[in-house]
Design a protein around this motif. Structure first.
Motif, short mmCIF file in Angstrom:
data_model
loop_
_atom_site.label_atom_id
_atom_site.label_comp_id
_atom_site.label_asym_id
_atom_site.label_seq_id
_atom_site.Cartn_x
_atom_site.Cartn_y
_atom_site.Cartn_z
N HIS A 94 5.35 8.69 1.16
CA HIS A 94 6.71 8.18 0.93
C HIS A 94 7.47 8.00 2.24
O HIS A 94 8.10 6.96 2.47
CB HIS A 94 7.47 9.14 0.01
CG HIS A 94 8.82 8.63 -0.40
ND1 HIS A 94 9.04 7.92 -1.55
CD2 HIS A 94 10.03 8.72 0.21
CE1 HIS A 94 10.32 7.60 -1.64
NE2 HIS A 94 10.95 8.07 -0.59
N VAL A 134 6.64 10.61 -9.47
CA VAL A 134 7.13 11.85 -8.87
C VAL A 134 7.34 12.92 -9.94
O VAL A 134 6.94 14.08 -9.79
CB VAL A 134 8.45 11.61 -8.11
CG1 VAL A 134 8.95 12.90 -7.48
CG2 VAL A 134 8.25 10.53 -7.06
N SER A 156 12.96 16.11 -9.47
CA SER A 156 12.36 14.84 -9.05
C SER A 156 13.41 13.94 -8.41
O SER A 156 13.17 13.30 -7.39
CB SER A 156 11.69 14.15 -10.23
OG SER A 156 12.64 13.64 -11.15
N ILE A 160 13.34 12.84 -4.35
CA ILE A 160 13.39 11.44 -3.93
C ILE A 160 14.62 11.20 -3.05
O ILE A 160 14.54 10.54 -2.01
CB ILE A 160 13.40 10.50 -5.15
CG1 ILE A 160 12.06 10.57 -5.87
CG2 ILE A 160 13.69 9.06 -4.71
CD1 ILE A 160 12.01 9.77 -7.15
#
Lengths: 199, 199
Positions: A94, A134, A156, A160
């Motif tokens: 990511h 995720v 989650s 992120i």
DNA sequence: ATATTAACTGAACCAGCGTTCAGATCAATC
DNA sequence: GATTGATCTGAACGCTGGTTCAGTTAATAT
């Protein structure tokens, strides 16, 4: 027929996309004019319409291409079975993907509301797919006992947000190398997910 | 002289600010017209200029007022000396303040680039002050041994990002009460900062 | 009643917008 | 060297933007 070699279209097309990307990221979609984009490419405004039906399509193609790229690349990744290793792998992926494309990440978040409803839905759908990746990853680690979190859904989102937020301040030439960045965030992510947390 | 009681200015002024806030948040500063704002207030576009010198000032006042409010309120808080208690206190404060003003939070992040350079600096300065509060708080906990983080600066960014990201999805009427939200994020923040982490 | 003036209207100004298109340009082909 | 067609220019189109302002309205003070 007509030109093939020496044709400008294979040059001008990408240049328009690139110019639009940079200008949208800097000033925002609504504040950028077709003439500004054209000027940066070294062409008149009318010429842009050989490559895109309108300004909206210019934005949509950038965002849609970005999300498609993200999902495609993740699909090509070989994810470890161990939840903690999978987390490390995801964090590295990511971060690497996002810090290489700061402008795209930026406008993918900022310019959603300048999309047509129909175009918006297409992006939204891809975004949800990524968020689900995720979420599933966290859920798996929680079930195996490797992660300890208050709430998988919230976590989650938090994960992120904290990872993507990096593009707001990270610079390739800053005090931190991207390797170092990845290491730090792997450690931070483990803590956030409660790896090795007391039961 | 002239009217005092029954004067509309004390009503129209705030209404313009409110209308501008809602429209900027929904469509973005550049995409909103003075006529749209006026229509929402129930007035002609020209009337707005009795309350603001121009459109730019309308945006700046919103952002500047927001940051000033944030700093003022934090200054009024009574922060515990214990680092972990201070963290909990900060998380509760930050979440409460931000989820009550989702539109302001939104435009404070999105519309920075539509500010004049001079106006931008004024906001930036206040934002840095707030970030420093978080950084100092983390540093203190690290020094006392209550927190264990890979890097205090990075962690401060990550913490702010994950907390502020809440406004992207939290709804007052959703499945989670704001009390519950605070509890979850206090736990998550503790984990992220490595409270009770193995040395 | 009249005078005063804050608050607002309605129309205008002009610069600039996205988009269109007839025509110019020119490399590749015949 | 004439033809072709992709590529681009330059000017125009209708429209809307922020902003201005002379004039209207109406609540207060005298």
């Amino acid at each position: 027929m007509a030109r093939k070699t020496g044709s400008h279209s294979e040059i001008t097309g990408p240049k328009i996309k690139q110019a639009a990307l940079e200008l949208f990221a800097r000033h925002g979609f609504a504040a950028v004019t077709m003439r500004q984009i054209a000027a940066r490419v070294g062409v008149q405004a009318g010429a842009i319409y050989n490559y895109t039906p309108d300004k909206q399509a210019l934005l949509f193609d950038l965002l849609h291409g970005h999300m498609a790229d993200l999902l495609t690349r993740w699909a090509q990744e070989h994810v470890p079975h161990d939840p903690v290793a999978a987390l490390d792998h995801f964090v590295a992926f990511h971060l690497d993907f996002h810090i290489r494309r700061p402008e795209l990440v930026f406008i993918s978040y900022m310019e959603l509301r300048n999309l047509t409803e129909e175009n918006f839905k297409a992006i939204e759908e891809k975004r949800s797919r990524y968020e689900k990746i995720v979420y599933d990853m966290i859920l798996k680690g929680v079930r195996s006992g490797d992660f300890q979190v208050p709430d998988a859904k919230i976590t989650s989102f938090a994960l992120i947000a904290m990872l993507t937020g990096v593009v707001d301040w990270f610079r390739e030439d800053g005090r931190l190398s991207s390797d170092e960045l990845t290491r730090q965030y792997c450690a931070l992510a483990r803590q956030t997910l409660g790896v090795n947390a007391p039961a």
